[in-house]
Design a protein around this motif. Structure first.
Motif, PDB file in Angstrom:
ATOM      1  N   TYR A   1      -9.740 -19.824  -7.563  1.00  0.00           N
ATOM      2  CA  TYR A   1      -9.559 -19.285  -6.215  1.00  0.00           C
ATOM      3  C   TYR A   1     -10.303 -17.966  -6.070  1.00  0.00           C
ATOM      4  CZ  TYR A   1      -6.356 -15.671  -7.864  1.00  0.00           C
ATOM      5  OH  TYR A   1      -5.804 -14.579  -8.485  1.00  0.00           O
ATOM      6  N   SER A   2     -10.443 -17.552  -4.845  1.00  0.00           N
ATOM      7  CA  SER A   2     -10.993 -16.229  -4.562  1.00  0.00           C
ATOM      8  C   SER A   2     -10.149 -15.602  -3.465  1.00  0.00           C
ATOM      9  CB  SER A   2     -12.457 -16.315  -4.142  1.00  0.00           C
ATOM     10  OG  SER A   2     -12.569 -17.013  -2.943  1.00  0.00           O
ATOM     11  N   SER A   3     -10.038 -14.293  -3.505  1.00  0.00           N
ATOM     12  CA  SER A   3      -9.265 -13.607  -2.470  1.00  0.00           C
ATOM     13  C   SER A   3     -10.071 -12.414  -1.970  1.00  0.00           C
ATOM     14  CB  SER A   3      -7.907 -13.155  -3.012  1.00  0.00           C
ATOM     15  OG  SER A   3      -8.069 -12.205  -4.026  1.00  0.00           O
ATOM     16  N   PRO A   4      -9.992 -12.149  -0.671  1.00  0.00           N
ATOM     17  CA  PRO A   4     -10.731 -11.009  -0.122  1.00  0.00           C
ATOM     18  C   PRO A   4     -10.055  -9.695  -0.507  1.00  0.00           C
ATOM     19  CG  PRO A   4      -9.407 -12.046   1.575  1.00  0.00           C
ATOM     20  CD  PRO A   4      -9.267 -12.893   0.343  1.00  0.00           C
ATOM     21  N   ALA A   5     -10.748  -8.608  -0.266  1.00  0.00           N
ATOM     22  CA  ALA A   5     -10.166  -7.289  -0.503  1.00  0.00           C
ATOM     23  C   ALA A   5      -8.935  -7.121   0.378  1.00  0.00           C
ATOM     24  CB  ALA A   5     -11.197  -6.213  -0.171  1.00  0.00           C
ATOM     25  N   CYS A   6      -8.003  -6.285  -0.082  1.00  0.00           N
ATOM     26  CA  CYS A   6      -6.784  -6.059   0.682  1.00  0.00           C
ATOM     27  C   CYS A   6      -6.298  -4.634   0.459  1.00  0.00           C
ATOM     28  CB  CYS A   6      -5.706  -7.065   0.303  1.00  0.00           C
ATOM     29  SG  CYS A   6      -5.203  -6.988  -1.415  1.00  0.00           S
ATOM     30  N   PHE A   7      -5.363  -4.217   1.275  1.00  0.00           N
ATOM     31  CA  PHE A   7      -4.752  -2.897   1.128  1.00  0.00           C
ATOM     32  C   PHE A   7      -3.270  -3.010   1.419  1.00  0.00           C
ATOM     33  CE2 PHE A   7      -6.563  -3.216   5.356  1.00  0.00           C
ATOM     34  CZ  PHE A   7      -5.520  -2.827   6.192  1.00  0.00           C
ATOM     35  N   THR A   8      -2.508  -2.062   0.866  1.00  0.00           N
ATOM     36  CA  THR A   8      -1.052  -2.083   0.994  1.00  0.00           C
ATOM     37  C   THR A   8      -0.578  -0.834   1.708  1.00  0.00           C
ATOM     38  OG1 THR A   8      -0.866  -3.347  -1.058  1.00  0.00           O
ATOM     39  CG2 THR A   8       1.121  -2.222  -0.292  1.00  0.00           C
ATOM     40  N   LEU A   9       0.310  -1.040   2.677  1.00  0.00           N
ATOM     41  CA  LEU A   9       0.927   0.060   3.407  1.00  0.00           C
ATOM     42  C   LEU A   9       2.393   0.161   3.025  1.00  0.00           C
ATOM     43  CD1 LEU A   9      -0.470  -0.572   7.011  1.00  0.00           C
ATOM     44  CD2 LEU A   9      -1.416   0.883   5.220  1.00  0.00           C
ATOM     45  N   HIS A  10       2.850   1.373   2.770  1.00  0.00           N
ATOM     46  CA  HIS A  10       4.266   1.627   2.486  1.00  0.00           C
ATOM     47  C   HIS A  10       4.916   2.027   3.807  1.00  0.00           C
ATOM     48  CE1 HIS A  10       7.641   4.279   1.167  1.00  0.00           C
ATOM     49  NE2 HIS A  10       7.876   3.206   0.450  1.00  0.00           N
ATOM     50  N   GLU A  11       5.875   1.212   4.261  1.00  0.00           N
ATOM     51  CA  GLU A  11       6.492   1.461   5.558  1.00  0.00           C
ATOM     52  C   GLU A  11       7.782   2.251   5.473  1.00  0.00           C
ATOM     53  OE1 GLU A  11       6.790  -2.150   7.763  1.00  0.00           O
ATOM     54  OE2 GLU A  11       4.625  -2.338   7.901  1.00  0.00           O
ATOM     55  N   GLY A  12       8.426   2.273   4.318  1.00  0.00           N
ATOM     56  CA  GLY A  12       9.647   3.065   4.209  1.00  0.00           C
ATOM     57  C   GLY A  12      10.512   2.622   3.055  1.00  0.00           C
ATOM     58  N   ASP A  13      11.473   3.486   2.733  1.00  0.00           N
ATOM     59  CA  ASP A  13      12.461   3.211   1.698  1.00  0.00           C
ATOM     60  C   ASP A  13      13.832   3.202   2.355  1.00  0.00           C
ATOM     61  OD1 ASP A  13      10.601   3.157  -0.408  1.00  0.00           O
ATOM     62  OD2 ASP A  13      10.701   5.328  -0.631  1.00  0.00           O
ATOM     63  N   PHE A  14      14.681   2.298   1.903  1.00  0.00           N
ATOM     64  CA  PHE A  14      16.018   2.204   2.449  1.00  0.00           C
ATOM     65  C   PHE A  14      17.035   2.309   1.330  1.00  0.00           C
ATOM     66  CE2 PHE A  14      13.175   0.083   5.353  1.00  0.00           C
ATOM     67  CZ  PHE A  14      13.527   0.659   6.564  1.00  0.00           C
ATOM     68  N   GLY A  15      18.082   3.043   1.580  1.00  0.00           N
ATOM     69  CA  GLY A  15      19.141   3.267   0.612  1.00  0.00           C
ATOM     70  C   GLY A  15      19.979   4.431   1.092  1.00  0.00           C
ATOM     71  N   GLN A  16      20.746   5.021   0.172  1.00  0.00           N
ATOM     72  CA  GLN A  16      21.524   6.190   0.535  1.00  0.00           C
ATOM     73  C   GLN A  16      21.822   7.034  -0.688  1.00  0.00           C
ATOM     74  OE1 GLN A  16      24.956   3.498   1.762  1.00  0.00           O
ATOM     75  NE2 GLN A  16      25.990   5.422   1.408  1.00  0.00           N
ATOM     76  N   ASP A  17      22.151   8.290  -0.452  1.00  0.00           N
ATOM     77  CA  ASP A  17      22.461   9.244  -1.510  1.00  0.00           C
ATOM     78  C   ASP A  17      21.323   9.375  -2.517  1.00  0.00           C
ATOM     79  OD1 ASP A  17      24.971   9.634  -0.329  1.00  0.00           O
ATOM     80  OD2 ASP A  17      25.855   8.009  -1.501  1.00  0.00           O
ATOM     81  N   GLY A  18      20.092   9.320  -2.030  1.00  0.00           N
ATOM     82  CA  GLY A  18      18.939   9.485  -2.903  1.00  0.00           C
ATOM     83  C   GLY A  18      18.593   8.272  -3.746  1.00  0.00           C
ATOM     84  N   ILE A  19      19.284   7.160  -3.547  1.00  0.00           N
ATOM     85  CA  ILE A  19      19.023   5.937  -4.314  1.00  0.00           C
ATOM     86  C   ILE A  19      18.312   4.944  -3.407  1.00  0.00           C
ATOM     87  CG2 ILE A  19      20.052   4.004  -5.556  1.00  0.00           C
ATOM     88  CD1 ILE A  19      22.396   5.905  -6.207  1.00  0.00           C
ATOM     89  N   VAL A  20      17.105   4.584  -3.788  1.00  0.00           N
ATOM     90  CA  VAL A  20      16.319   3.624  -3.015  1.00  0.00           C
ATOM     91  C   VAL A  20      16.728   2.214  -3.426  1.00  0.00           C
ATOM     92  CG1 VAL A  20      13.999   2.776  -2.525  1.00  0.00           C
ATOM     93  CG2 VAL A  20      14.395   5.226  -2.801  1.00  0.00           C
ATOM     94  N   VAL A  21      17.167   1.443  -2.455  1.00  0.00           N
ATOM     95  CA  VAL A  21      17.575   0.064  -2.710  1.00  0.00           C
ATOM     96  C   VAL A  21      16.427  -0.891  -2.396  1.00  0.00           C
ATOM     97  CG1 VAL A  21      19.217  -1.751  -2.081  1.00  0.00           C
ATOM     98  CG2 VAL A  21      19.979   0.621  -2.207  1.00  0.00           C
TER      99      VAL A  21
END
Length: 158
Positions: free
Chosen positions: A57-77
């Motif tokens: 297979y072949s795959s084109p170039a790609c990029f990743t966007l970080h949209e946010g972290d969800f959790g509470q009390d400083g703990i990312v779920v």
């Protein structure tokens, strides 16, 4: 702008807005609104992957966007990230570039680095790195040369 422009010209840490040019449906249409939100949003550019050629297979170039972290009390779920191909039919624009003097905390995995954190300065980046252990992390400062090249070459934030 098309997706390949983001891949070619946006630097890691840039805030990227993506959209499909359709109007936002009213709040009462929950399913249509959820579908619209999946194609319209904002994220921070955290990774760029080059195209890959394999025997099967072949795959084109790609990029990743970080949209946010969800959790509470400083703990990312849950950490929400979306990866887009340079062949995506969505429209993209660079909403914000990293400020001069800010410091990227990067991790080298595979062919390209991944942005772990964008700090305001070197001291803040070192504090973040001390409290978040990564074995292959390193720091990279956003220089005036990098920002100046963007302006000279016409890549100012849209």
């Amino acid at each position: 702008m098309p997706a390949h422009i983001v891949y070619d010209y946006a630097s890691l840490g840039s805030v990227i807005r993506y959209f499909d040019s359709t109007p936002k449906p009213p709040e009462r249409f929950r399913k249509k609104l959820a579908a619209w939100k999946s194609r319209n949003g904002v994220g921070r550019l955290v990774k760029k992957e080059p195209p890959r050629e394999r025997p099967t297979y072949s795959s084109p170039a790609c990029f990743t966007l970080h949209e946010g972290d969800f959790g509470q009390d400083g703990i990312v779920v849950i950490s929400v990230r979306r990866t887009y191909s340079v062949e995506s039919d969505l429209h993209f624009e660079i909403a914000e570039r990293p400020a001069i003097g800010s410091v990227r905390v990067l991790q080298s995995l595979g062919d390209s680095p991944e942005l772990l954190h964008l700090a305001a300065n070197k001291e803040a980046a070192e504090r973040w790195l001390a409290s978040n252990r990564y074995s292959r992390a390193y720091l990279e400062e956003v220089s005036a040369d990098e920002v100046g090249a963007d302006v000279i070459e016409g890549r100012a934030a849209a």
